[in-house]
Design a protein around this motif. Sequence first.
Motif, PDB file in Angstrom:
ATOM      1  N   LYS A  21       0.870  -1.351   0.009  1.00 18.99           N
ATOM      2  CA  LYS A  21       0.035   0.134  -0.026  1.00 18.99           C
ATOM      3  C   LYS A  21       0.929   1.258   0.081  1.00 18.99           C
ATOM      4  O   LYS A  21       0.300   2.374  -0.509  1.00 18.99           O
ATOM      5  N   ALA A  53      -8.578   1.538 -12.296  1.00 17.71           N
ATOM      6  CA  ALA A  53      -8.564   2.504 -11.241  1.00 17.71           C
ATOM      7  C   ALA A  53      -9.423   2.765 -10.250  1.00 17.71           C
ATOM      8  O   ALA A  53      -9.568   2.797  -8.837  1.00 17.71           O
ATOM      9  N   GLN A  54     -10.623   2.482 -10.760  1.00 21.70           N
ATOM     10  CA  GLN A  54     -12.054   2.772  -9.926  1.00 21.70           C
ATOM     11  C   GLN A  54     -12.164   1.695  -8.846  1.00 21.70           C
ATOM     12  O   GLN A  54     -12.454   1.875  -7.920  1.00 21.70           O
ATOM     13  N   ASN A  85      -9.663   1.857  -6.235  1.00 19.47           N
ATOM     14  CA  ASN A  85     -10.173   2.977  -5.115  1.00 19.47           C
ATOM     15  C   ASN A  85     -11.176   2.350  -3.998  1.00 19.47           C
ATOM     16  O   ASN A  85     -11.123   2.537  -3.015  1.00 19.47           O
ATOM     17  N   GLU A  86     -11.966   1.446  -4.945  1.00 20.15           N
ATOM     18  CA  GLU A  86     -13.077   1.074  -3.936  1.00 20.15           C
ATOM     19  C   GLU A  86     -12.631   0.032  -2.998  1.00 20.15           C
ATOM     20  O   GLU A  86     -13.266  -0.276  -1.836  1.00 20.15           O
ATOM     21  N   GLU A 101      -5.260   3.691  -3.288  1.00 20.67           N
ATOM     22  CA  GLU A 101      -5.238   5.331  -4.008  1.00 20.67           C
ATOM     23  C   GLU A 101      -4.725   5.078  -5.461  1.00 20.67           C
ATOM     24  O   GLU A 101      -3.468   4.438  -5.546  1.00 20.67           O
ATOM     25  N   ALA A 102      -5.506   5.185  -6.277  1.00 27.70           N
ATOM     26  CA  ALA A 102      -5.083   5.111  -7.850  1.00 27.70           C
ATOM     27  C   ALA A 102      -5.675   6.097  -8.696  1.00 27.70           C
ATOM     28  O   ALA A 102      -6.769   6.549  -8.411  1.00 27.70           O
ATOM     29  N   GLN A 103      -5.063   6.278  -9.740  1.00 27.16           N
ATOM     30  CA  GLN A 103      -5.528   7.592 -10.761  1.00 27.16           C
ATOM     31  C   GLN A 103      -5.517   7.024 -12.306  1.00 27.16           C
ATOM     32  O   GLN A 103      -4.310   6.145 -12.442  1.00 27.16           O
ATOM     33  N   THR A 136       0.203  10.323  -5.122  1.00 28.16           N
ATOM     34  CA  THR A 136      -0.699   9.122  -5.656  1.00 28.16           C
ATOM     35  C   THR A 136       0.225   7.932  -5.829  1.00 28.16           C
ATOM     36  O   THR A 136       1.174   8.052  -6.766  1.00 28.16           O
TER      37      THR A 136
END
Length: 704
Positions: free
Chosen positions: A227, A245-246, A249-250, A254-256, A279
């Motif tokens: 992490k 990425a979504q 994050n769920e 932490e991702a973009q 990030t």
Amino acid sequence: MTSSINKTNYLKKYFGYDQFRPNQEAIIDDLLAGKDVVAIMPTGGGKSLCFQLPALILQGTAIVVSPLIALMKDQVDALHANGIAADYYNSSQSSAIQNQVLQNLHQQKTKLLYVAPESLGHLLPNLQEENISLFAIDEAHCISAWGHDFRPAYTQLGKLKVQFPSIPVAAFTATADVATQDDIVQQLQIPSGKKHLASFDRKNLFLEVRPGTQRLPQILKFLKNKKEESGIIYCLSRKNTKNIAQKLNEKGLEAQAYHAGLSPEKRSQIQDDFVNDRTPIIVATIAFGMGIDKSNVRWVIHYNMPKNIEGYYQEVGRSGRDGLPAETLLFYSYADVIQLRQFMEDAPNAEFQLAKLERMQQFAEALSCRRIALLNYFGEHVSKNCGNCDNCQTPPEFFDGTILAQKICSAVHRLKQQEPIGMLVDVLRGSKNAQIYDKGYQHIKTYGVAKNVAWLDLQQYVIQLVNQGILEIRFHQNGRLLLTPLAKKVLFEGEKVQLASLQIKKKSVAKEALDVPDSSRLFEALRTLRKEIAIDEKVPAYVVFSDAALKDMEKLLPKTEEEFLEVSGVGEAKNEKYGKRFLKAIANFLEAKKKVKKTTKKSKTPTHKISYQLFKDGKSIAEIAKERSLTENTIYGHLMKMHESEGNIDLHSFISQYEIKTIVKAKNEAEQENEEIGLKTIFEELNEEVPYWKIKMALYLDEV
């Protein structure tokens, strides 16, 4: 020629290193002697220093052509941190700033000037031959249509040698096969350019390929203990970058997402967040990463198979640039191959690109050492297994394939090293197709000598010989197969060849750490200080110091400025700017450690009782572990020992009855399949989701 002592002085003073890496000094010597250079060095191999150090020694300004505007500021900031006068010139600047840059150039105040290839035309009228020390072309493979990242703006760079014939031109790239290397020389008009081929062996990278099924669950498991680490996930499509990425994050990570559909401002912001450790995870198309000098990327995942080995090796090379261990994971599926083939069919050089894709597919399917396959692809013929890839750690079954290898090599020789794999296999199997009869291959001695081996199996054995460096493929020459020096040993010197049996490979042992101890408190303290300085100075953390430099501080524990200069990566400028603050942090750590030792020495209280007393005082398990420099697993063990000896603690506050039953059930099921089991067996039975301390506690409570 500048003396070796002089070069070493510059190396230590400005960059903080005591010795050169392989090939660096030879490249620097050629540039100092005014020679043109083509340097093929792996990512993280120290390319930048090869032109930065000569720029400091030579009179005038070094012009550095760099492809990515967004990264120029970071490159220049890193030079400023080392006390080096540098600047950049590109379309992102206002006219006033550009004029100031040109004024500094005319006044010879700048040792290195970075420029985008698109902006070079505007800069050229301001350049005078007597004021230029050298031209450095970064990411030089972009000039070649044979390369994996061709950029039309690079084609104008051939004018440099015409306009400034006496100025040395140095081309640098991390990934270029033989065809691309030759094209770079031709396009830049440097036929006498001295080639320097550094070893592509990045020993710190763990190479792994897995089947492309259930990718997201595998990624989540891979990232379970990562992490706090920086990493990149590469995808083929924009849609996948957003979806992954979504989902990350769920799951609390932490991702973009990064792709070409975002605005330039948004892409720049995402890249900036990643470089500055805001990030940790970027999910990106291959548009991301070129030129990023972030040294602490700890892992790279390819969600889809890349289209060629050059791109793959450049992308995995973005991890572990500080020399510390890093992991790479490639998911492979034939569906990716089909999709990539469709992308390439209408390309101007489709035949060549498809051949490279086929080679990438062969690497993904390889059953032998992956590092050998990579190094041999780049012309570095080695035969010793690396021990740091999935195939080395969980190898398939092998058999003595020497006779079959000799038959294959003999056939390549008798085909005059002019035919590709398909024709070779047809000849070896004695196929009776028109092409063979038209060329008269049915008459050669090796026709049909392997007719008892299935066509696809024989193809795989040939690919294994390519991956082992016994054969070589020339893609830009219709994919013809050549014999390497190793092949001659096989044919004439009795060299033995081991081939992997073509059977389903055993399930790879998970490489993730089962019980990761807490990071060194000193390393974390130094990281925190580094981050504070980076925020204050508005630069990426690695510009202050790399992770490798912090690890060296942790190892050497310097107490004076003279000792601090002995740390790898600490030059005079950084010693002056940061030395006192880092020395104070180290001194504070050593003092605190001394106090803890003193207290422990005075106290005759058993260690488990000290932990219990702190727990009674209201401290959490995490707080106790941090205070005592122990792992949380150890603290839970202390509390169990207190329960066993005095029974004055309620362990059921840490674990539910349901969890105990689940763990005991897993233990019983594991015992039915194994004569002897340990905690690791139960851990795996529980899908590696239950911590070890909880397994120990459940088994203990089940018995009392």
